[in-house]
Design a protein around this motif. Structure first.
Motif, PDB file in Angstrom:
ATOM      1  N   ARG A 497      68.713  27.263  29.618  1.00  0.00           N
ATOM      2  CA  ARG A 497      69.269  25.940  30.367  1.00  0.00           C
ATOM      3  C   ARG A 497      67.706  25.904  30.590  1.00  0.00           C
ATOM      4  O   ARG A 497      67.471  25.940  32.005  1.00  0.00           O
ATOM      5  CB  ARG A 497      70.633  24.839  30.628  1.00  0.00           C
ATOM      6  CG  ARG A 497      71.207  25.251  29.715  1.00  0.00           C
ATOM      7  CD  ARG A 497      72.552  25.287  30.609  1.00  0.00           C
ATOM      8  NE  ARG A 497      73.978  25.711  30.244  1.00  0.00           N
ATOM      9  CZ  ARG A 497      75.438  25.978  30.736  1.00  0.00           C
ATOM     10  NH1 ARG A 497      75.423  25.326  31.813  1.00  0.00           N
ATOM     11  NH2 ARG A 497      75.871  25.831  30.284  1.00  0.00           N
ATOM     12  N   GLY A 498      67.374  24.132  30.839  1.00  0.00           N
ATOM     13  CA  GLY A 498      65.899  23.740  31.088  1.00  0.00           C
ATOM     14  C   GLY A 498      64.908  24.206  30.881  1.00  0.00           C
ATOM     15  O   GLY A 498      64.078  23.792  31.530  1.00  0.00           O
ATOM     16  N   ASP A 504      60.792  31.186  26.290  1.00  0.00           N
ATOM     17  CA  ASP A 504      61.770  31.917  27.044  1.00  0.00           C
ATOM     18  C   ASP A 504      61.409  33.627  26.244  1.00  0.00           C
ATOM     19  O   ASP A 504      61.510  34.451  26.956  1.00  0.00           O
ATOM     20  CB  ASP A 504      63.351  31.584  25.743  1.00  0.00           C
ATOM     21  CG  ASP A 504      64.228  30.402  26.884  1.00  0.00           C
ATOM     22  OD1 ASP A 504      63.351  30.441  28.216  1.00  0.00           O
ATOM     23  OD2 ASP A 504      65.077  29.656  26.177  1.00  0.00           O
ATOM     24  N   THR A 505      60.736  32.907  25.014  1.00  0.00           N
ATOM     25  CA  THR A 505      60.131  33.788  24.120  1.00  0.00           C
ATOM     26  C   THR A 505      58.579  34.993  24.730  1.00  0.00           C
ATOM     27  O   THR A 505      58.938  36.238  24.581  1.00  0.00           O
ATOM     28  CB  THR A 505      59.539  33.533  22.866  1.00  0.00           C
ATOM     29  OG1 THR A 505      60.585  32.868  22.293  1.00  0.00           O
ATOM     30  CG2 THR A 505      58.705  34.212  21.971  1.00  0.00           C
TER      31      THR A 505
END
Length: 550
Positions: A497-498, A504-505
């Protein structure tokens, strides 16, 4: 000779009272009849005049009070409190409400002038009582709403009940201890709170030891045993207590009475609320009805959470039974991991699989059914079995496996949506053939530590399963050097989240690069530890394959 005319003798003139003095006398008479107390103070705070209502308020006549300071005009009178209110009201220009006398409330207004203060004091006890009653009613209604919000969606009943004590204090009571009873009948206190900060730690210590030492005749034991409310003055409770430590702690809490309310469920009492009321505070019928409503809500929440917990445990056990250990593939090392989500959504549809194709090539699969409930877990098991069946039908490649699974879902599992990636290791693991249906792309950790994500060269992902059964599925191959690790994972490993998908990757790729060279089991465990940092909000599945160097 006639007497000359003379003026009549002049009478002494009558001196009329000035109109201003008459007005003042009339005004004083009028003010004297007012129901509100009116008084005047000189600059030193001494009474210079007061009307009859002020005399009644102070309990003495004007002859005794005039010339004396208001704050000590009559011992025990409300004069001291009123004197302070006069000073405050004169300084602020606003009325000041003050408690004075025996439970009375007064509104004080003061107007300063050269001669001192002109003060009016109105008894607002009745108005304040009505307002307090309205405020208490609003507080009780708000409490019920807050309790419902706190308990309605809770999946951790013990934690939610632990917070319940802070909600009912001070609306219903001065102190509260919350007790829950498990299905084996064991009671434990899970939360406490007191309106007095100096007594909170004492109440918490008392709650930690009291249940093991309370006698059978105590209100808590009686309420747990009978499932009915019990109330008692604290001196009576102290009289039946035999343990001196807990007896002293209860005495030091300075409670006047205790009320114990069971938390009812469908078939048993699942706990109690123990309410400690200070001396002078009584629980009226309305407060008691509100407390009972809170107890009923709490009991239902505990019962519901218990049922859901048992269902979740069953579904998780089923899910884990389907996520079996992978077979041994010659020349390859395979590691699988599954991490259930946080308490709010423990059961999901993530799965992994590994098996041999009819041609003898190892096949690894990762998938995720949309949803986080027992239905998603059940669908996961069915899709996993279907995919295996399609893969064993004529030795289909990854793209054909996904297409066949999509067709089967349209016929047998309409409305189910899922993502999946299928990879087949050919030529002894030297070549990877793969296809993807809307799933996070497979990732390669190369022997030199470089990390790359696999796509079909277009930068576009393929459609997820369950949307269009006739969708074209693409298939690609990539050569694998000895020592290369192939990682398939579900989105719970990276999504936060956020954050953004790109961020993220990048975090996944950086972490994999840092772990290059680590044994595969340790690499997977450390990858989970670093990226999840505790229990994830979504369940996580991964399967990793390392090509041997022999």
């Amino acid at each position: 000779m006639a007497e000359p005319l003379r003026s009549p003798p002049r009478a002494e003139p009558t001196v009329p009272l000035p109109h201003s003095l008459l007005d003042r006398l009339a005004l004083a008479t009028l003010v004297d009849r007012l129901p509100a107390a009116v008084l005047a103070l000189d600059p030193a705070g001494r009474l210079t005049w007061l009307n009859a209502a002020a005399e009644r308020l102070l309990g003495r006549g004007a002859a005794v009070l005039v010339g004396r300071p208001l704050d000590d005009a009559v011992p025990g009178s409300p004069g001291h409190a009123l004197a302070q209110a006069c000073t405050e009201a004169a300084g602020s220009g606003e009325p000041v409400t003050v408690a004075a006398g025996e439970g009375g409330w007064y509104e004080v207004r003061a107007v300063p002038g050269p001669e001192g203060l002109a003060v009016t004091v109105a008894d607002v006890s009745g108005r304040r009582a009505v307002q307090e009653q309205a405020d208490r009613a609003a507080a009780r209604a708000t409490l019920l709403v807050r309790v419902a919000a706190e308990l309605s969606g809770a999946l951790d009943g013990v934690s939610a009940l632990g917070r319940l004590a802070r909600l009912v204090v001070p609306v219903l009571t001065d102190g509260c201890v919350v007790t829950v009873v498990d299905r084996e009948g064991r009671a434990r206190d899970v939360g406490s709170w007191h309106v007095d900060p100096e007594r909170r730690e004492l109440l918490a210590r008392y709650a930690r030891v009291r249940l093991d030492r309370l006698p059978a005749a105590s209100p808590v034991a009686r309420a747990l045993r009978a499932g009915t409310p019990v109330s008692s003055p604290v001196p009576e409770v102290l009289a039946v207590m035999t343990d001196e430590t807990t007896r002293g702690m209860l005495r030091d809490l300075r409670a006047g009475s205790v009320v114990v309310l069971p938390l009812p469920a469908e078939s048993r009492t699942v706990g109690v609320l123990t309410l400690y009321l200070d001396a002078g505070r009584a629980m009226g019928e309305t407060d008691l009805a509100t407390a009972r409503a809170v107890a009923v809500q709490a009991g239902r929440a505990v019962d519901r959470v218990g049922r859901q917990s048992r269902q979740i445990q069953l579904a998780e056990a089923l899910q884990r039974s389907l996520l079996t250990e992978p077979p041994v593939f010659p020349g390859l090392e395979v590691v699988v991991r599954y991490v259930p989500a946080a308490e709010a959504a423990r059961v999901g549809g993530d799965w992994y699989d590994a098996f041999l194709s009819p041609a003898g090539d190892p096949v690894v699969v990762i998938g995720d059914v949309v949803g986080h409930d027992t239905a998603a877990a059940a669908a996961m098991g069915q899709l996993r079995g279907l995919l295996r069946g399609v893969a064993h039908r004529g030795g289909a490649g990854p793209a054909e496996v996904l297409r066949g699974l999509d067709e089967a879902m349209a016929t047998m599992h309409g409305g189910t949506l899922a993502t999946a990636a299928v990879a087949r290791l050919e030529d002894g693991g030297r070549r990877l053939r793969w296809a993807n249906a809307g799933h996070p792309p497979p990732v390669l950790l190369l022997p030199d530590g470089r990390v790359t994500a696999l796509d079909h060269g277009t930068g576009e992902g393929d459609l997820m399963l369950g949307v269009q059964a006739a969708a074209v599925r693409r298939e690609s191959t990539v050569d694998l050097a000895p020592g290369t690790t192939v990682l398939l994972h579900t989105d719970g490993l990276v999504e936060r989240r956020g954050s953004t998908l790109d961020a993220d990757t990048d975090r996944l790729h950086r972490t994999l690069a840092e772990l290059a060279g680590a044994p595969l089991p340790a690499l997977c465990d450390e990858l989970l530890a670093r990226l999840l940092q505790g229990t994830p909000q979504d369940d996580v599945a991964l399967v990793a394959v390392t090509v041997g160097t022999d």
